[in-house]
Design a protein around this motif. Structure first.
Motif, PDB file in Angstrom:
ATOM      1  N   THR A 123       0.602  -1.202  -0.125  1.00  0.00           N
ATOM      2  CA  THR A 123       0.362  -0.169   0.158  1.00  0.00           C
ATOM      3  C   THR A 123       0.932   0.819  -0.257  1.00  0.00           C
ATOM      4  OG1 THR A 123      -0.443   0.135   2.579  1.00  0.00           O
ATOM      5  CG2 THR A 123      -2.165  -1.475   0.994  1.00  0.00           C
ATOM      6  N   LEU A 124       2.384   1.562   0.506  1.00  0.00           N
ATOM      7  CA  LEU A 124       2.640   2.842   1.164  1.00  0.00           C
ATOM      8  C   LEU A 124       3.131   2.717  -0.907  1.00  0.00           C
ATOM      9  CD1 LEU A 124       5.162   3.866   3.593  1.00  0.00           C
ATOM     10  CD2 LEU A 124       6.110   3.227   1.355  1.00  0.00           C
ATOM     11  N   TRP A 125       3.909   1.122  -1.745  1.00  0.00           N
ATOM     12  CA  TRP A 125       4.614   2.567  -2.710  1.00  0.00           C
ATOM     13  C   TRP A 125       3.328   2.381  -3.823  1.00  0.00           C
ATOM     14  CZ3 TRP A 125       8.902   4.501  -1.834  1.00  0.00           C
ATOM     15  CH2 TRP A 125       9.238   3.797  -0.981  1.00  0.00           C
ATOM     16  N   PHE A 126       2.615   1.779  -3.503  1.00  0.00           N
ATOM     17  CA  PHE A 126       1.444   1.940  -4.543  1.00  0.00           C
ATOM     18  C   PHE A 126       1.401   3.380  -4.789  1.00  0.00           C
ATOM     19  CE2 PHE A 126      -3.111   1.540  -5.786  1.00  0.00           C
ATOM     20  CZ  PHE A 126      -2.944   1.416  -6.885  1.00  0.00           C
ATOM     21  N   SER A 127       0.420   3.722  -3.366  1.00  0.00           N
ATOM     22  CA  SER A 127       0.405   5.366  -3.431  1.00  0.00           C
ATOM     23  C   SER A 127       1.248   5.724  -3.389  1.00  0.00           C
ATOM     24  CB  SER A 127      -0.566   5.067  -1.985  1.00  0.00           C
ATOM     25  OG  SER A 127       0.019   4.506  -1.284  1.00  0.00           O
ATOM     26  N   SER A 128       2.460   6.033  -3.347  1.00  0.00           N
ATOM     27  CA  SER A 128       3.335   6.747  -3.454  1.00  0.00           C
ATOM     28  C   SER A 128       3.586   6.921  -4.542  1.00  0.00           C
ATOM     29  CB  SER A 128       4.464   6.311  -2.525  1.00  0.00           C
ATOM     30  OG  SER A 128       4.260   5.544  -0.991  1.00  0.00           O
ATOM     31  N   ASN A 129       2.932   5.994  -5.311  1.00  0.00           N
ATOM     32  CA  ASN A 129       2.949   6.492  -7.738  1.00  0.00           C
ATOM     33  C   ASN A 129       2.017   6.562  -8.004  1.00  0.00           C
ATOM     34  OD1 ASN A 129       6.126   4.847  -8.210  1.00  0.00           O
ATOM     35  ND2 ASN A 129       6.097   3.548  -6.732  1.00  0.00           N
ATOM     36  N   VAL A 130       1.201   6.965  -7.533  1.00  0.00           N
ATOM     37  CA  VAL A 130       0.186   7.407  -7.869  1.00  0.00           C
ATOM     38  C   VAL A 130       0.217   8.717  -7.589  1.00  0.00           C
ATOM     39  CG1 VAL A 130      -2.594   6.518  -7.795  1.00  0.00           C
ATOM     40  CG2 VAL A 130      -1.053   4.923  -8.003  1.00  0.00           C
ATOM     41  N   GLN A 131       0.772   9.677  -8.587  1.00  0.00           N
ATOM     42  CA  GLN A 131       1.004  10.975  -8.451  1.00  0.00           C
ATOM     43  C   GLN A 131       1.434  11.650  -9.609  1.00  0.00           C
ATOM     44  OE1 GLN A 131       4.499  11.970  -6.991  1.00  0.00           O
ATOM     45  NE2 GLN A 131       4.947  10.354  -6.147  1.00  0.00           N
ATOM     46  N   PHE A 132       0.921  12.761  -9.545  1.00  0.00           N
ATOM     47  CA  PHE A 132       1.450  13.930 -10.792  1.00  0.00           C
ATOM     48  C   PHE A 132       3.121  13.566 -11.410  1.00  0.00           C
ATOM     49  CE2 PHE A 132       1.946  17.663 -13.523  1.00  0.00           C
ATOM     50  CZ  PHE A 132       0.911  17.215 -14.619  1.00  0.00           C
ATOM     51  N   GLN A 186      -0.659   5.804   4.099  1.00  0.00           N
ATOM     52  CA  GLN A 186      -0.682   4.948   3.019  1.00  0.00           C
ATOM     53  C   GLN A 186      -1.569   4.254   2.220  1.00  0.00           C
ATOM     54  OE1 GLN A 186       1.190   6.950   0.677  1.00  0.00           O
ATOM     55  NE2 GLN A 186       3.011   8.241   1.799  1.00  0.00           N
ATOM     56  N   LYS A 187      -2.055   3.683   3.824  1.00  0.00           N
ATOM     57  CA  LYS A 187      -3.029   2.159   3.338  1.00  0.00           C
ATOM     58  C   LYS A 187      -4.341   3.069   2.678  1.00  0.00           C
ATOM     59  CE  LYS A 187      -1.142  -0.775   6.468  1.00  0.00           C
ATOM     60  NZ  LYS A 187      -1.251  -0.965   8.442  1.00  0.00           N
ATOM     61  N   ALA A 188      -4.584   4.272   3.784  1.00  0.00           N
ATOM     62  CA  ALA A 188      -6.286   4.838   3.326  1.00  0.00           C
ATOM     63  C   ALA A 188      -6.346   5.878   2.121  1.00  0.00           C
ATOM     64  CB  ALA A 188      -6.637   5.979   4.258  1.00  0.00           C
ATOM     65  N   MET A 189      -4.862   5.787   1.081  1.00  0.00           N
ATOM     66  CA  MET A 189      -4.718   6.231   0.156  1.00  0.00           C
ATOM     67  C   MET A 189      -4.042   5.113  -0.614  1.00  0.00           C
ATOM     68  SD  MET A 189      -4.912   9.700   0.134  1.00  0.00           S
ATOM     69  CE  MET A 189      -6.135   8.933   2.100  1.00  0.00           C
ATOM     70  N   ALA A 190      -3.964   4.215  -0.665  1.00  0.00           N
ATOM     71  CA  ALA A 190      -4.554   3.264  -1.462  1.00  0.00           C
ATOM     72  C   ALA A 190      -5.756   2.597  -1.805  1.00  0.00           C
ATOM     73  CB  ALA A 190      -3.601   1.513  -1.150  1.00  0.00           C
ATOM     74  N   LEU A 191      -6.776   3.170  -1.767  1.00  0.00           N
ATOM     75  CA  LEU A 191      -8.218   2.476  -1.617  1.00  0.00           C
ATOM     76  C   LEU A 191      -8.890   4.102  -2.338  1.00  0.00           C
ATOM     77  CD1 LEU A 191      -9.599   1.097   1.548  1.00  0.00           C
ATOM     78  CD2 LEU A 191      -9.138  -0.757   0.076  1.00  0.00           C
ATOM     79  N   VAL A 192      -8.387   5.090  -1.493  1.00  0.00           N
ATOM     80  CA  VAL A 192      -8.687   6.304  -2.006  1.00  0.00           C
ATOM     81  C   VAL A 192      -8.265   6.991  -3.785  1.00  0.00           C
ATOM     82  CG1 VAL A 192      -9.296   9.217  -1.369  1.00  0.00           C
ATOM     83  CG2 VAL A 192      -9.349   7.032   0.097  1.00  0.00           C
ATOM     84  N   LEU A 193      -6.693   6.501  -3.845  1.00  0.00           N
ATOM     85  CA  LEU A 193      -6.246   7.377  -5.212  1.00  0.00           C
ATOM     86  C   LEU A 193      -7.153   6.473  -6.208  1.00  0.00           C
ATOM     87  CD1 LEU A 193      -2.881   8.520  -4.158  1.00  0.00           C
ATOM     88  CD2 LEU A 193      -4.926   9.801  -4.419  1.00  0.00           C
ATOM     89  N   PRO A 194      -7.568   5.051  -5.990  1.00  0.00           N
ATOM     90  CA  PRO A 194      -7.680   4.193  -7.682  1.00  0.00           C
ATOM     91  C   PRO A 194      -9.319   4.682  -7.834  1.00  0.00           C
ATOM     92  CG  PRO A 194      -6.647   3.461  -5.949  1.00  0.00           C
ATOM     93  CD  PRO A 194      -6.843   4.579  -5.717  1.00  0.00           C
ATOM     94  N   LEU A 195      -9.626   4.704  -6.931  1.00  0.00           N
ATOM     95  CA  LEU A 195     -10.971   5.601  -7.194  1.00  0.00           C
ATOM     96  C   LEU A 195     -11.298   6.581  -8.063  1.00  0.00           C
ATOM     97  CD1 LEU A 195     -12.993   4.689  -4.418  1.00  0.00           C
ATOM     98  CD2 LEU A 195     -13.240   3.616  -6.253  1.00  0.00           C
ATOM     99  N   LEU A 196     -10.505   7.731  -7.283  1.00  0.00           N
ATOM    100  CA  LEU A 196     -10.566   9.077  -8.122  1.00  0.00           C
ATOM    101  C   LEU A 196      -9.496   8.576  -8.904  1.00  0.00           C
ATOM    102  CD1 LEU A 196      -9.051  11.718  -4.473  1.00  0.00           C
ATOM    103  CD2 LEU A 196     -11.417  11.183  -5.699  1.00  0.00           C
TER     104      LEU A 196
END
Length: 481
Positions: free
Chosen positions: A43-52, A174-184
């Protein structure tokens, strides 16, 4: 009620633990304080790479270097795999000793030698903090219609606040963002892939002297360097995990999270690059996305830059302490946030694209030989010495085998870096003679540095291995006695 009560208490306790300000610095984490599992690395590295910044690195492939989307996708897949492998491997360095990778650098490079990469990591973290702060500020500025200054302040304060709380809170966010960012990001992904020209071919005019092979190699190098730059941080976020955390499982989670996030967003950037050149998040609104989707995307970009940049602030602070600066961790976090904000404020007033490209390439050039030294040290040099290692895993004192000044790994790292100079290609800054005469080889600098440093460190240390193994046996006997 009876079944939900214990669960609610456990969740409440977990949240309280994660939001308690971390008091540890760079010292080894005691076995009793270890918790968590390898899944948090995904979750940490997935959400850290979903960015601009992932989006922009992919956009360079088509909009700047002229690759067709399919060619860009292949280069992104390969480059992301290299960077993800580096993060996966270095993540496994944390649990055995309970310290970050920069602390372990002291063994091959020496105590003074290790301070130099630590300083470089500190400035790298400040630079990434600045880059992400600029991008986040552009997104927030577009989202709420304010000036650059208030948006920049909001983003930087949020990033610093997460890093101040520390390790547990970063993993929770990062765990929370791993769920939120894909939806966004799902909306912009559907729109970007369907509206772009996925059948685009190679554009020789954009590639220029690089040609197809050179442009392809450069995209691989840039994509690898973007993920590779985080490898110096990886063990910082696994050092609280139990000593017996399975290294293969940890590698798999960290690799998969990094690779999936990187390939998804970078390939999306490459797709958008076939129809428009996006200089800032604001350009997505004006040139690509319709109204409602643009609003959701700006929210996603603003949140994602904050959750990514908090890693730079946290690990940059640890690097500053490892470099020998005497202060508390929270003070070091403020130093990184302050310096990164100052850099970002001035850089954010102009066009950052060429600086962003050069920045990514430079990162790979010096991190690659350092990583090679650490991998050779861990898997070839120190392998026969594991009995001695286990006796020192949680020792608060420095490892007795650390050279006081400079170790052989420092020479290998420096020579590896020098060997890459002729291949370096940063237009407007420095272009080496080989890169100048053969532009297609300008993407090989990091690979040359990696191979040179790794082979040299092995050559310099291989004769020490039997002696180390003998000493580890002696030490083991002394402990049992």
């Amino acid at each position: 009620m009876t079944s939900s009560g214990p669960l609610a208490r456990r969740l409440s306790a977990a949240v309280r633990s994660a939001t308690t300000v971390e008091t540890s610095g760079v010292e080894p984490i005691p076995a009793d304080d270890r918790e968590g599992g390898p899944g948090s690395s995904f979750t940490l590295w997935f959400s850290s790479n979903v960015q601009f910044s992932s989006l922009t690195s992919g956009m360079l492939a088509t909009a700047a270097f002229g690759l067709g989307w399919t060619q860009a996708l292949l280069a992104i897949v390969l480059g992301s795999a290299v960077g993800a492998a580096a993060i996966g491997i270095t993540s496994t360095f944390g649990p055995p000793k309970g310290v970050g990778l920069l602390v372990q650098t002291r063994l091959p490079l020496g105590r003074r030698g290790a301070a130099i990469p630590a300083v470089l990591v500190f400035f790298k973290a400040c630079a990434w903090f600045a880059v992400n702060s600029i991008l986040g500020a552009f997104a927030v500025q577009t989202l709420i219609g304010t000036g650059f200054g208030p948006a920049f302040a909001l983003v930087t304060v949020a990033q610093v606040a997460i890093a101040l709380v520390g390790y547990g809170f970063i993993h929770l966010v990062q765990k929370a963002m791993a769920l939120v960012l894909p939806l966004l990001f799902i909306g912009v992904s559907l729109y970007g892939y369907t509206e772009s020209d996925l059948g685009s071919g190679f554009d020789a005019a954009r590639a220029g002297p690089l040609g197809l092979a050179g442009a392809f190699a450069l995209v691989v190098a840039i994509q690898a360097a973007r993920a590779l730059s985080f490898s110096s941080y990886a063990a910082d976020y696994t050092r609280y995990m139990p000593v017996d955390t399975p290294p293969r499982t940890l590698f798999l989670y960290a690799f998969t999270g990094t690779w999936l996030g990187s390939v998804w967003i970078a390939s999306l950037g490459a797709a958008i690059g076939t129809i428009a050149f996006i200089g800032t998040p604001t350009d997505l609104v004006g040139q690509v996305l319709p109204g409602a989707l643009a609003t959701v995307t700006m929210l996603a970009l603003g949140v994602s830059t904050v959750t990514s940049s908090c890693l730079d602030c946290y690990s940059g602070a640890l690097a500053w302490l490892i470099a020998g600066v005497r202060m508390a961790r929270w003070q070091a976090v403020l130093v990184v946030g302050g310096l990164g904000s100052a850099i970002g404020w001035f850089a954010g007033q102009g066009d950052y694209w060429k600086s962003f490209e050069n920045f990514l390439i430079v990162l790979g050039n010096w991190i690659a030989p350092w990583l090679a030294v650490m991998l050779v040290q861990r898997f070839l040099v120190a392998a026969p010495d594991r009995a001695h290692d286990s006796a020192l895993d949680l020792a608060p004192a420095p490892d007795e085998r650390e050279p006081r000044n400079f170790g052989p790994g420092f020479a290998a790292w420096l020579i590896g870096l020098l060997a890459a100079v002729p291949f370096m290609s940063q237009p407007g800054v420095f272009v080496g003679p080989i890169a100048e005469s053969h532009p297609a080889l300008g993407a090989c600098a990091a690979a040359v540095a990696f191979l040179t440093a790794g082979l040299l460190h092995y050559a310099l240390t291989r004769n020490r291995r039997p002696r180390a193994a003998h000493r580890s046996t002696d030490t083991s006997k002394e402990i049992h006695a």
